[in-house]
Design an enzyme around this catalytic site. Structure first.
Site, PDB file in Angstrom:
ATOM      1  N   THR A   1     -70.800 -39.708  95.141  1.00  0.00           N
ATOM      2  CA  THR A   1     -70.715 -38.809  96.298  1.00  0.00           C
ATOM      3  C   THR A   1     -72.087 -38.189  96.538  1.00  0.00           C
ATOM      4  O   THR A   1     -72.745 -37.763  95.594  1.00  0.00           O
ATOM      5  CB  THR A   1     -69.707 -37.670  95.997  1.00  0.00           C
ATOM      6  OG1 THR A   1     -68.423 -38.245  95.738  1.00  0.00           O
ATOM      7  CG2 THR A   1     -69.601 -36.694  97.155  1.00  0.00           C
TER       8      THR A   1
ATOM      9  N   ASP B   1     -74.978 -34.192  89.210  1.00  0.00           N
ATOM     10  CA  ASP B   1     -73.985 -33.829  88.193  1.00  0.00           C
ATOM     11  C   ASP B   1     -73.228 -35.084  87.797  1.00  0.00           C
ATOM     12  O   ASP B   1     -72.634 -35.733  88.669  1.00  0.00           O
ATOM     13  CB  ASP B   1     -72.991 -32.783  88.743  1.00  0.00           C
ATOM     14  CG  ASP B   1     -73.604 -31.391  88.845  1.00  0.00           C
ATOM     15  OD1 ASP B   1     -74.196 -31.070  89.891  1.00  0.00           O
ATOM     16  OD2 ASP B   1     -73.501 -30.620  87.872  1.00  0.00           O
TER      17      ASP B   1
ATOM     18  N   MET C   1     -68.498 -40.903  88.226  1.00  0.00           N
ATOM     19  CA  MET C   1     -68.270 -40.005  89.355  1.00  0.00           C
ATOM     20  C   MET C   1     -69.441 -39.062  89.602  1.00  0.00           C
ATOM     21  O   MET C   1     -69.258 -37.851  89.688  1.00  0.00           O
ATOM     22  CB  MET C   1     -67.011 -39.164  89.074  1.00  0.00           C
ATOM     23  CG  MET C   1     -65.747 -39.948  89.023  1.00  0.00           C
ATOM     24  SD  MET C   1     -65.315 -40.599  90.655  1.00  0.00           S
ATOM     25  CE  MET C   1     -65.071 -39.071  91.569  1.00  0.00           C
ATOM     26  N   PRO C   2     -70.664 -39.590  89.708  1.00  0.00           N
ATOM     27  CA  PRO C   2     -71.798 -38.684  89.953  1.00  0.00           C
ATOM     28  C   PRO C   2     -71.682 -37.999  91.319  1.00  0.00           C
ATOM     29  O   PRO C   2     -71.281 -38.622  92.310  1.00  0.00           O
ATOM     30  CB  PRO C   2     -73.012 -39.624  89.928  1.00  0.00           C
ATOM     31  CG  PRO C   2     -72.551 -40.849  89.198  1.00  0.00           C
ATOM     32  CD  PRO C   2     -71.103 -40.989  89.557  1.00  0.00           C
ATOM     33  N   ILE C   3     -71.998 -36.705  91.321  1.00  0.00           N
ATOM     34  CA  ILE C   3     -72.060 -35.941  92.576  1.00  0.00           C
ATOM     35  C   ILE C   3     -73.512 -35.517  92.770  1.00  0.00           C
ATOM     36  O   ILE C   3     -74.096 -34.863  91.919  1.00  0.00           O
ATOM     37  CB  ILE C   3     -71.147 -34.702  92.531  1.00  0.00           C
ATOM     38  CG1 ILE C   3     -69.690 -35.141  92.552  1.00  0.00           C
ATOM     39  CG2 ILE C   3     -71.392 -33.798  93.742  1.00  0.00           C
ATOM     40  CD1 ILE C   3     -68.991 -34.875  91.283  1.00  0.00           C
TER      41      ILE C   3
END
Lengths: 61, 61, 61, 61, 61, 61
Positions: free
Chosen positions: D40, F7, D1-3
């Protein structure tokens, strides 16, 4: 002293933002066990072509 | 290689921003013991209704 | 009410951070024409393998 | 789930942004070994006088 | 698709964080009129000497 | 001069991060039409209980 940054699509009214910061502040104060007065919130708005999920802009979905 | 992000209210002049990045860069270089050339600063501006403290928008204070 | 985020390499002492936030706060208050008391600064530290320039990690330079 | 957050100068077309999020998503999925669907990306644009390097605004370089 | 970043002092338990993300998500969904499922929250923790207000580290207050 | 912040969950190896910054830099340089040398990337890692989607921590999913 929580500092909160919220990135979201443009289009919400001042009334919605007013309610949002009030309720988010309350939610953090209650759960993080800190004073509401110590919570800072920054709101940033973006158009739909400035956010993507799975490699696709939201303006294209 | 410090990277600095500054979120502040809109309304400062270019002259103020020019002085701000010069002085902030100098302050970091001196105290973090790094070269001024390695300091990057991003400025972001927001209206008063995009910042809250204690659950209240600054446009309502 | 400027909010400042500084991402930098780990390794600075508390004394250096103390001096850094004091001088950066002063630099912003003077140039943005706001009260020092209103300036918030967050420091974040990273190892050299968490920053890259030109596609190369700093731990590899 | 990298942002992922990308701050860059204003001026790129929608076509460029569409290609950028597609390729960056693919690059992360391949190297971080996660699904493209979980990546995302937020894009933020700034004028040249909102970025500085070495204490100098890019609008002054 | 709001993306929320919360920087706060270290020391909260998993139970507090679990309650925090649940209530903050609900607060945003209700006021921004979006689905709870679309709200992403990142938590970051810092020691007291990584936050300052008015030029003073919280570890010195 | 794009500045990128990623992140993601902790656990990737240095080799994965090295490949990630190389490929992401290349993807941005090609699509934003800028020099690879001008792209800065910050990586931040988090445990699964520091990210939530839909009000639920990833450590609870």
């Amino acid at each position: 002293m929580p500092i909160v940054q919220i990135d979201m699509f443009e289009g919400r009214s001042i009334e919605q933002k007013r309610a949002m910061v009030e309720k988010v502040t309350q939610a953090i104060a209650e759960t993080a066990n800190c004073q509401a007065e110590s919570v800072t919130i920054i709101i940033r708005e973006m158009p739909k072509h400035h956010l993507s999920k799975g490699g696709k802009l939201f303006s294209d979905k």
